[in-house]
Design a protein around this motif. Structure first.
Motif, PDB file in Angstrom:
ATOM      1  N   GLY A   1     -44.517  40.047   9.700  1.00 19.96           N
ATOM      2  CA  GLY A   1     -45.125  39.130   8.961  1.00 19.96           C
ATOM      3  C   GLY A   1     -46.233  37.976   9.689  1.00 19.96           C
ATOM      4  O   GLY A   1     -46.199  38.135  10.898  1.00 19.96           O
ATOM      5  N   ILE A   2     -47.091  37.645   8.873  1.00 23.58           N
ATOM      6  CA  ILE A   2     -48.279  36.807   9.361  1.00 23.58           C
ATOM      7  C   ILE A   2     -48.244  35.513   8.552  1.00 23.58           C
ATOM      8  O   ILE A   2     -48.729  34.512   9.230  1.00 23.58           O
ATOM      9  CB  ILE A   2     -49.602  37.454   9.005  1.00 23.58           C
ATOM     10  N   ASP A   3     -47.577  35.046   7.828  1.00 21.03           N
ATOM     11  CA  ASP A   3     -47.356  33.771   7.376  1.00 21.03           C
ATOM     12  C   ASP A   3     -45.955  33.686   6.625  1.00 21.03           C
ATOM     13  O   ASP A   3     -45.403  34.671   5.972  1.00 21.03           O
ATOM     14  CB  ASP A   3     -48.389  33.328   6.587  1.00 21.03           C
TER      15      ASP A   3
ATOM     16  N   VAL B   1     -46.585  42.924  -4.529  1.00 20.17           N
ATOM     17  CA  VAL B   1     -45.545  41.713  -4.668  1.00 20.17           C
ATOM     18  C   VAL B   1     -44.141  42.005  -4.853  1.00 20.17           C
ATOM     19  O   VAL B   1     -43.803  42.768  -5.707  1.00 20.17           O
ATOM     20  CB  VAL B   1     -45.975  40.722  -6.031  1.00 20.17           C
ATOM     21  N   ILE B   2     -43.505  41.703  -4.054  1.00 22.81           N
ATOM     22  CA  ILE B   2     -41.978  41.981  -3.752  1.00 22.81           C
ATOM     23  C   ILE B   2     -41.329  40.650  -4.265  1.00 22.81           C
ATOM     24  O   ILE B   2     -41.006  39.676  -3.517  1.00 22.81           O
ATOM     25  CB  ILE B   2     -41.389  42.658  -2.662  1.00 22.81           C
ATOM     26  N   GLU B   3     -40.687  40.347  -5.455  1.00 19.45           N
ATOM     27  CA  GLU B   3     -40.354  39.178  -5.957  1.00 19.45           C
ATOM     28  C   GLU B   3     -39.332  39.395  -6.995  1.00 19.45           C
ATOM     29  O   GLU B   3     -39.684  40.115  -8.142  1.00 19.45           O
ATOM     30  CB  GLU B   3     -41.353  38.277  -6.209  1.00 19.45           C
TER      31      GLU B   3
ATOM     32  N   VAL C   1     -47.437  41.148   6.054  1.00 21.78           N
ATOM     33  CA  VAL C   1     -46.449  40.662   5.066  1.00 21.78           C
ATOM     34  C   VAL C   1     -46.820  39.275   5.145  1.00 21.78           C
ATOM     35  O   VAL C   1     -46.495  38.663   6.044  1.00 21.78           O
ATOM     36  CB  VAL C   1     -45.048  40.870   5.209  1.00 21.78           C
ATOM     37  N   VAL C   2     -46.676  38.581   3.923  1.00 17.54           N
ATOM     38  CA  VAL C   2     -46.627  37.089   3.856  1.00 17.54           C
ATOM     39  C   VAL C   2     -45.226  36.861   3.039  1.00 17.54           C
ATOM     40  O   VAL C   2     -45.075  37.260   2.153  1.00 17.54           O
ATOM     41  CB  VAL C   2     -47.731  36.354   2.893  1.00 17.54           C
ATOM     42  N   PHE C   3     -44.484  36.011   3.459  1.00 22.82           N
ATOM     43  CA  PHE C   3     -43.197  35.769   3.166  1.00 22.82           C
ATOM     44  C   PHE C   3     -43.253  34.549   2.451  1.00 22.82           C
ATOM     45  O   PHE C   3     -43.566  33.635   2.693  1.00 22.82           O
ATOM     46  CB  PHE C   3     -42.045  35.877   4.370  1.00 22.82           C
TER      47      PHE C   3
ATOM     48  N   ILE D   1     -48.695  42.351   1.670  1.00 24.27           N
ATOM     49  CA  ILE D   1     -47.302  42.312   0.893  1.00 24.27           C
ATOM     50  C   ILE D   1     -47.198  41.053   0.761  1.00 24.27           C
ATOM     51  O   ILE D   1     -47.078  40.173   2.095  1.00 24.27           O
ATOM     52  CB  ILE D   1     -46.328  43.295   1.617  1.00 24.27           C
ATOM     53  N   PHE D   2     -46.945  40.500  -0.479  1.00 23.20           N
ATOM     54  CA  PHE D   2     -46.184  39.004  -0.441  1.00 23.20           C
ATOM     55  C   PHE D   2     -44.852  39.399  -0.865  1.00 23.20           C
ATOM     56  O   PHE D   2     -44.432  40.038  -1.694  1.00 23.20           O
ATOM     57  CB  PHE D   2     -46.876  38.302  -1.862  1.00 23.20           C
ATOM     58  N   MET D   3     -43.706  38.937  -0.270  1.00 22.49           N
ATOM     59  CA  MET D   3     -42.281  39.131   0.091  1.00 22.49           C
ATOM     60  C   MET D   3     -41.643  38.107  -0.265  1.00 22.49           C
ATOM     61  O   MET D   3     -41.425  37.205   0.685  1.00 22.49           O
ATOM     62  CB  MET D   3     -42.126  40.082   0.943  1.00 22.49           C
ATOM     63  N   ASP D   4     -40.565  37.846  -1.252  1.00 21.92           N
ATOM     64  CA  ASP D   4     -39.309  37.082  -1.027  1.00 21.92           C
ATOM     65  C   ASP D   4     -38.370  37.374  -0.252  1.00 21.92           C
ATOM     66  O   ASP D   4     -38.364  38.732   0.207  1.00 21.92           O
ATOM     67  CB  ASP D   4     -39.091  36.718  -2.664  1.00 21.92           C
TER      68      ASP D   4
END
Length: 246
Positions: free
Chosen positions: A95-97, A6-8, A77-79, A53-56
């Motif tokens: 990115g996939i979503d 998680v990148i947030e 990556v899910v943005f 990866i979930f990324m802001d």
């Protein structure tokens, strides 16, 4: 298990995302929560690539797209962002979503489904090459010996794989067949949405699980068809199975 990074930079947002992971029926492990571009690059250089990866987009020291300029990100990556201005740029990366805050359960499930669809598609596209090189890859059937004949067994007909000096297939009809693979190899060859390893001895088709129960300080799975002995699992596996089956 899906290993997630998680990148947030907003703690409330990362805490909420972790809460959503906990509600998912999938087994999700958060490897780390990172708040800046700089620390993200350092973490990615020092660790194996996560599964997802979930990324802001907006981080404490800049936009997360700078990460891609300084590290070859291989993970999907899910943005996750409050802004809809960067969607086109996001899909030019891995990115996939692209999810807008606040995230809903349905949004998260959609993103996770995309992850699995992409993963299975990748396996299928590289199946022939992968099998020749490493004897791994998602399989939809196994060839086993029965007397003087070889017969194919479809994956959907398999209740579980088990180890008893050697690896065996147990079909839903109760028949068992010797198979020339270890359980660790089999884990890489079968669909993760259908099979799950519940202990050192068994990889089970989720449709073969009859019930879960707690006996004093032990946790037990009842399978169809019955296994030769009680199938004991850890508390963690028990919790994960409850989520998976709910």
């Amino acid at each position: 298990m899906i290993n997630v990074l998680v990148i947030e930079d907003e703690k409330a947002s990362s805490d909420y995302l972790v809460t959503l992971f906990g509600k998912s029926t999938l087994d999700i492990k958060v490897q780390s929560i990172i708040t800046s571009v700089y620390d993200s690059i350092a973490w990615l250089n020092a660790n194996d690539c996560p599964d997802l990866i979930f990324m802001d987009v907006q981080l404490s020291d800049g936009k997360s797209f700078e990460i891609f300029n300084n590290f070859k990100v291989k993970s999907p990556v899910v943005f996750v962002t409050a802004y809809d201005d960067y969607a086109i740029k996001a899909f030019k990366t891995t990115g996939i979503d692209y999810l807008l805050k606040p995230i809903k359960d349905i949004d998260l499930n959609r993103a996770l489904n995309k992850y699995y669809e992409n993963k299975l598609l990748l396996y299928q596209n590289n199946k022939s090459m992968s099998l020749q090189a490493t004897n791994t890859g998602i399989k939809d059937r196994f060839l086993v010996r029965e007397g003087n004949h070889y017969i194919p067994i479809k994956l959907d007909d398999i209740a579980y794989f088990y180890w008893s000096d050697y690896a065996f297939i147990k079909k839903f009809d109760g028949k068992s067949y010797l198979i020339n693979h270890s359980l660790s190899q089999l884990e890489e060859m079968i669909a993760p949405h259908l099979f799950i390893r519940i202990n050192r001895q068994i990889i089970v088709n989720v449709n073969a699980i009859e019930s879960l129960m707690k006996k004093e300080n032990t946790y037990v799975v009842n399978l169809i068809p019955k296994f030769s002995e009680d199938v004991s699992i850890s508390k963690e596996s028990y919790t994960n199975l409850k989520k998976r089956l709910s």
